[in-house]
Enzyme design. Structure first.
Site, PDB file in Angstrom:
ATOM      1  N   LYS A 127       4.311   5.324   5.061  1.00  9.82           N
ATOM      2  CA  LYS A 127       3.400   3.914   5.273  1.00  9.82           C
ATOM      3  C   LYS A 127       3.398   3.438   6.595  1.00  9.82           C
ATOM      4  CE  LYS A 127       5.054   3.004   0.392  1.00  9.82           C
ATOM      5  NZ  LYS A 127       5.822   2.192  -0.563  1.00  9.82           N
ATOM      6  N   ARG A 153      12.745  -3.499  -7.662  1.00 13.75           N
ATOM      7  CA  ARG A 153      11.173  -3.104  -7.816  1.00 13.75           C
ATOM      8  C   ARG A 153      11.083  -2.761  -9.244  1.00 13.75           C
ATOM      9  NH1 ARG A 153       8.830  -0.777  -3.393  1.00 13.75           N
ATOM     10  NH2 ARG A 153       6.914  -1.148  -4.650  1.00 13.75           N
ATOM     11  N   PRO A 177       0.851  -1.174  -0.019  1.00 16.16           N
ATOM     12  CA  PRO A 177       0.081  -0.030   0.030  1.00 16.16           C
ATOM     13  C   PRO A 177       0.920   1.384   0.077  1.00 16.16           C
ATOM     14  CG  PRO A 177      -0.838  -1.699   1.598  1.00 16.16           C
ATOM     15  CD  PRO A 177       0.557  -2.243   1.197  1.00 16.16           C
ATOM     16  N   GLU A 178       0.323   2.328  -0.707  1.00 19.91           N
ATOM     17  CA  GLU A 178       0.970   3.502  -0.868  1.00 19.91           C
ATOM     18  C   GLU A 178       0.546   4.518   0.430  1.00 19.91           C
ATOM     19  OE1 GLU A 178       2.594   4.836  -4.304  1.00 19.91           O
ATOM     20  OE2 GLU A 178       2.451   3.072  -5.487  1.00 19.91           O
TER      21      GLU A 178
END
Length: 270
Positions: free
Chosen positions: A52, A258, A2-3
């Protein structure tokens, strides 16, 4: 993962449901049972996000620090709370609602000094009114690392993740591999402002939308994006597809473990 906008939405929701009244705190799974017993029945006085990280502050008690990681989720509903299903690390029951936390990367208690240390390690969060973008600029403008890597470094900028990273660089025509020290002040200020606006919109809507009106599906005669993350985007997870602006194939590469997405035409090498 989640951002930042997701954590701010959760903090806002938890303020609406639980802050200002005593809360029943349990750990059906048992892994947080001893800690939960120290909080059970206390008043939840604040819920806030830093990047976060989600922080629950209770009256006269340590702070609950939650990081969802890749698999953490909250579910909720109206009382009465049902029997726990699955591995519920943390359950809150208060007012008319309950919420369950499953699968977080972190769920622990911190004292005030530990909270300060955690926050001090983080860069400014575009969604917080107390954010100081100068701190991020100081790090970025001296670095030889790529701007793409820097935007994901939570010690430089807190809250932005892979989607916002890819999209904000596309929206400003920035080659993701540009060293931070080659990003000028005017461009940095534009990137920061755009992140503030995009992420605030994400808090409002619960999805990430980054395309201009002229590139919306109904304007382009294309089907809406089908992706579990939702939202209309320019390059994120669109590798191999034509760019919505120029038609050139969107690319993807690995950067620091990523996936990085960009358009080689709209974001040419410097």
């Amino acid at each position: 993962m989640p951002e930042g906008h997701t954590l701010h939405r959760l903090a806002r929701r938890h303020r609406e449901l639980f802050v200002g009244a005593p809360v029943e705190v349990t750990s059906p799974q048992g892994r947080f049972a001893a800690e939960a017993s120290r909080l059970d029945g206390r008043v939840l006085v604040a819920a806030e996000a830093h990047g976060k990280h989600l922080l629950h502050r209770y009256e006269a008690a340590p702070v609950v620090h939650i990081h969802l990681g890749l698999y953490g989720t909250f579910t909720e509903g109206a009382r009465p709370a049902p029997e726990p299903v699955g591995q519920v690390r943390l359950r809150l029951v208060g007012g008319d609602h309950w919420t369950d936390l499953r699968g977080p990367n972190t769920c622990r208690l911190l004292d005030d000094h530990e909270v300060d240390a955690l926050v001090d390690r983080l860069g400014p969060d575009p969604l917080r009114p107390d954010a100081d973008p100068e701190r991020a600029w100081a790090r970025l403008s001296r670095s030889g690392r790529s701007v793409a890597a820097l935007l994901l470094d939570q010690s430089v900028l807190a809250g932005a993740g892979n989607v916002y990273r890819a999209e904000v660089l596309f929206r400003h025509g920035v080659d993701p591999m540009t060293p931070g020290r080659l990003i000028d002040r005017e461009l940095w200020e534009a990137l920061w402002k755009d992140l503030v606006d995009l992420m605030a919109d994400g808090v409002r809507t619960g999805r990430i939308d980054t395309v201009a009106e002229e590139h919306e599906p109904h304007r382009m005669g294309r089907p809406p994006r089908q992706d579990r993350h939702g939202g209309e985007v320019y390059v994120y997870r669109r590798d191999g597809q034509p760019c919505l602006v120029c038609g050139v194939e969107v690319r993807m590469r690995d950067l620091g473990g990523r996936k990085l997405y960009w358009c080689p035409s709209c974001q040419p090498e410097r």
